[in-house]
Design an enzyme around this catalytic site. Structure first.
Site: not given
Lengths: 353, 353
Positions: A101, A167, A191
């Site tokens: 990521w 993030d 999530k």
């Protein structure tokens, strides 16, 4: 029977939340309409947005410097939208190369400004979080608070003289945060706090430039959504509703201190077994292990397959590691019941090998 | 009891679709997990995306020139993303000023290229669709196929020598289309085929430039999503699932020819009453009336309020006109039962005034 669901995202939610969400889809509060069938501008819905904002502010103890936004597009869009909003094209943005990521983030940001890595753990297959003390003139430092594929997590955030942009898709609402260090935080819901389709974006208005020489499209301009309380256009109403149910759930449990305690308890159960079991091994440096995604392997790819089959036969789903990583990834977000973790550990203690 | 729901969007869906969607949220096909709790990359979900693509292609009889994309961000994002993908900054883009959504579209496109109006019906308060024959050198012509706030609709699309790019959020999947006229069509799901959070984008690959001198962010580049079959990132899985249920429903009803017949039947019931009832008046030129949003007023604002109260007391919700338009807007998309329209007309025939 409900499976023990370890999918990395979209991930399991508390069954009471799922049931309430389903009830609201069929008939919201006995009103004869689905919560998904009403205008985003009706007072019924705008009250829910206001409540969601209030709960996020309460849970993170946010000052009025902070705006809470509900945006579509996913955190993947924010990897572009955040640098669009926060930088001039000539600005430098610093990144820490912690894995998948972080790589996606720098690729997106490099399209908007001068993005560069300060440090990387690529050489050790992203088994740790590089430590950062200086940002070399960057406008901000982007961090991936939890690398959901690699299984690492910041347990202390860098002390630098610029804001962090985080993030936080894989560990939002899972622990209290030192908010004074952050400029922008974004997280997709699927999530830790809902279903896929909505992203919560926290913007410290003090770090958001008023003007920008680039022509930020209005739909991607944080100012637009701050001014319109996230209702400039039709937001994904049902995903917002499910996120609100999760916010209520988290608040009722005792807030972020309690979510952190539960995450530590669940992850300790798994990591203790990984460290004890001679067939298993963790793949992340102990001090940087994620309490959200516990990654491990066995002795061989062949043994991995046997273990996975055994787990599946015993009602475990979604525990295979990311294709490029192999092995296992037990995802244990806010919605993961302790009982499912205990069931997994019990199976790992009794592998038929 | 289920209300007669005329909200303009998010809008009512067939109750059988809502019920199946709710069942899949609690336990998908007896698998012990919610359809919203599984990875977007699991075969269970990717099969659903493939089925949705196949159904859209079947319903519109699309050739292999066309890509079907499922994107987050709403049609409002596509107002920026489409010109980003389809034009160079120096290109001209032509628009028809049909009202609110045409205005939003040109504002977004003007940030990306040279956007201009060919014609406007602003002077008559957007009561009709201006007719277009020439696009004055534009790269493409943007049309709003149905102006959901103003209640107008294209019943024949312009014959021009460039592709049409259509914002079809308020009449997608409601009628067959002359696909040879279009380059890109996009529509948010929450009016005609689902809940808010997902946008279906049809891209004729022949009109999509391979290269673009502007640096299109990867997340907003149609090529990215074509190459990855909409799974470059986590798409809003549950909204996609509900859209699939609606696609199955539309297909089972008899496809777009049947949806068009039903829309014409439902709208004729209302428009006949508007034309018959001396207390009511339509606000759109007869030939451009929308079969999706029937807009009308009574004799005065005061009478509007009395009528609205009477309708609400008789289980009608969401029928008030857009604030800037006033009056009434009966939204009668694919999910609107004929029985609800008949109930509305019955009430309008018996106004206690």
């Amino acid at each position: 029977m409900r499976k023990h669901n370890f999918f990395p995202g979209p991930a399991t939610l508390p069954f009471e939340v799922i049931q309430e969400a389903a009830a609201g889809l069929v008939d919201y509060n006995g009103m004869g309409v689905s919560i998904a069938e009403i205008s985003h501008r009706s007072p019924i819905f705008t009250d829910l947005v206001d409540e969601a904002n209030t709960l996020v502010k309460k849970l993170y103890d946010l000052s009025d410097d902070w705006a809470v936004l509900w945006l579509p597009g996913g955190a993947s869009s924010q990897l572009t939208v955040a640098p669009m909003n926060l930088t001039e094209p000539s600005d430098k943005i610093a990144f820490v190369d912690t894995g998948f990521w972080a790589d996606r983030a720098i690729e997106a940001a490099a399209n908007e400004a001068n993005a560069f890595f300060l440090a990387s753990s690529k050489d050790t297959n992203y088994d740790r979080i590089p430590k950062i003390t200086d940002v070399q003139g960057a406008r901000y430092l982007h961090v991936v608070s939890n690398e959901t594929i690699d299984g690492t997590q910041y347990h202390a955030f860098p002390d630098v003289d610029v804001p962090l942009v985080a993030d936080m898709t894989s560990d939002f609402l899972s622990r209290p945060l030192p908010m004074e260090k952050f400029g922008v935080i974004f997280a997709s819901a699927q999530k830790n706090f809902g279903i896929a389709g909505i992203t919560c974006v926290l913007v410290n208005k003090a770090v958001l430039p008023e003007k920008n020489s680039r022509k930020v499209p209005k739909i991607f301009d944080y100012h637009t959504h701050i001014a319109e309380n996230s209702l400039y256009h039709t937001i994904p109403t049902y995903p917002v509703y499910v996120a609100l149910l999760m916010l209520r759930y988290i608040d009722k449990q005792g807030g972020l201190v309690e979510m952190q305690r539960l995450s530590q308890q669940k992850s300790a159960l798994i990591y203790n077994e990984i460290d004890r079991n001679p067939l298993l091994k963790g793949i992340v440096a102990t001090e940087d292990r994620s309490v959200m995604n516990a990654c491990f392997t066995s002795q061989s790819t062949e043994m991995d397959q046997k273990i996975n089959l055994f787990l599946e036969q015993n009602d475990i789903v979604g525990i295979k590691g990311f294709p490029t990583k192999g092995g296992f990834r037990a995802s244990i977000y806010n919605g993961q019941p302790l009982a499912s973790v205990a069931h997994l550990v019990d199976l790992l203690q009794n592998l038929p090998l």
